[in-house]
Design an enzyme around this catalytic site. Sequence first.
Site, PDB file in Angstrom:
ATOM      1  N   PHE A 130     119.096  40.362  -6.217  1.00 43.97           N
ATOM      2  CA  PHE A 130     120.199  40.983  -6.633  1.00 43.97           C
ATOM      3  C   PHE A 130     121.718  40.492  -6.630  1.00 43.97           C
ATOM      4  O   PHE A 130     122.698  41.261  -6.320  1.00 43.97           O
ATOM      5  CB  PHE A 130     120.115  42.468  -6.060  1.00 43.97           C
ATOM      6  N   SER A 131     121.857  39.277  -6.178  1.00 44.77           N
ATOM      7  CA  SER A 131     122.945  38.739  -5.684  1.00 44.77           C
ATOM      8  C   SER A 131     124.059  38.547  -6.656  1.00 44.77           C
ATOM      9  O   SER A 131     123.970  38.344  -7.908  1.00 44.77           O
ATOM     10  CB  SER A 131     122.699  37.098  -5.238  1.00 44.77           C
ATOM     11  N   ASN A 132     125.257  38.889  -6.114  1.00 42.95           N
ATOM     12  CA  ASN A 132     126.603  38.947  -7.188  1.00 42.95           C
ATOM     13  C   ASN A 132     126.841  37.520  -7.476  1.00 42.95           C
ATOM     14  O   ASN A 132     127.299  37.002  -8.503  1.00 42.95           O
ATOM     15  CB  ASN A 132     127.696  39.524  -6.346  1.00 42.95           C
ATOM     16  N   HIS A 133     126.592  36.436  -6.506  1.00 41.52           N
ATOM     17  CA  HIS A 133     126.804  35.307  -7.114  1.00 41.52           C
ATOM     18  C   HIS A 133     125.983  34.583  -8.146  1.00 41.52           C
ATOM     19  O   HIS A 133     126.367  33.743  -9.121  1.00 41.52           O
ATOM     20  CB  HIS A 133     126.641  34.114  -5.681  1.00 41.52           C
ATOM     21  N   LEU A 134     124.410  35.083  -8.092  1.00 46.51           N
ATOM     22  CA  LEU A 134     123.388  34.765  -9.275  1.00 46.51           C
ATOM     23  C   LEU A 134     124.030  35.300 -10.398  1.00 46.51           C
ATOM     24  O   LEU A 134     124.164  34.697 -11.440  1.00 46.51           O
ATOM     25  CB  LEU A 134     122.291  35.271  -8.621  1.00 46.51           C
TER      26      LEU A 134
END
Length: 300
Positions: A68-72
Site C-alpha cells: 500500500f506504499s505511497n512510494h510505490l
Amino acid sequence: MFNSNHLESPVQRIHHPLLTAKRVELLVKRDDLLHPTVQGNKWRKLKHNLLELKRRKNEALLTFGGPFSNHLYATAMASKLFKIPAHIIVRGPHLDLQNPTLRLAKACGVHLHAVTRLEYRQRYDNNYLEDLEKQFPNTFIVPEGGSNQFALQGCQELAQSLPQSDYVCCAVGSGGTFAGLLNGLPSTTQLLGFSVLKGTEYLQAEILKLNPKAASYDNWQLLHDFHDGGYGKFSETLWRFCQMMARTYHLPLEPIYTGKMMFGLWQLIEQDYFPTNSKIIAIHTGGLQGLDGLRYRKLI
C-alpha cells in the site's frame, strides 16, 4: 524531462479559535497539490533520482515498497508519465491485485515482483543489491521510501520555497524528507519531526547518516510520542480529527503520516509548547492515495 521551475504548491492559513487563544499562526504547505499525479514529498524525492537516472543513461528504475506504499504508487505514476520502465520489489509473498495501489501500478505498466518478508528484509543489504544489479542490468536502484542523497536535494528545494517561520513541522517515516529540509532551512527556524513509527530511536542515526551536517545543527528535534500505536495504526480520535480538518478547512488528511503530524502539532499548541506569536508551518507531504488502501481494508 522534468521542469525544475514548476509552479510551487500553495500555502494555506488555518484560522481556529485555539490558534487565536494561544496567539500562534499556523500555515500548511500544501505539497499534496504540488503535482497532479506524483504527490508531495514523493515527487520531491523522485525528481533528482530521475534526473540522475537520465544522467547515467540508465534504462530502467528499480525500487522497493509495501503493497500500500505511497512510494510505490508515486514511482508507478512517474514511470508512466516519463516513460521509464520500472521494477518494484513488493513485500509479499503474494500480490493482491484487487488492492487499489497495486492495481494502479499494474495499470501504469510497472513490473511488480513479490518477495517473501524474509527476502524483503534484505533490501538494504549490499550483497542483495549487487545481485539485483546483475539481475537487472543498466537499472537505477532507489531505496524504499526514496530516501537517498538525490532525494535530499528535492527536499532542500522544498525548505527553500517556504515563507519565513519560527517552526517547520513534518511527519517522519524513513527520515529523508526531514534530512533534506534541514539543509534548506535557516538556523533560526526549528524543525520538528513527528515520527509515525513506534520505537524509532534509531531515526536520529538514520538522519545523521543521510545528512552528516545535521550533527552540527542544533535547530532540529524528533518527537516520538505521536505515532498513535505504530506504523499504519491510528485511533478513532485521530481519524475524527482528520475528518474535522477535511470538513472545516478543506484540508484532506490521511491518518498514517500527515494526519499524525497535524494531530500531534494540535496537541502541542494546546499544551503551550510554542511561545506566543510563533509562526508555524506544517508540511502536507501528500500520501492521500493511502485513504483508498484504508477503505479497501475497511479500516475507515
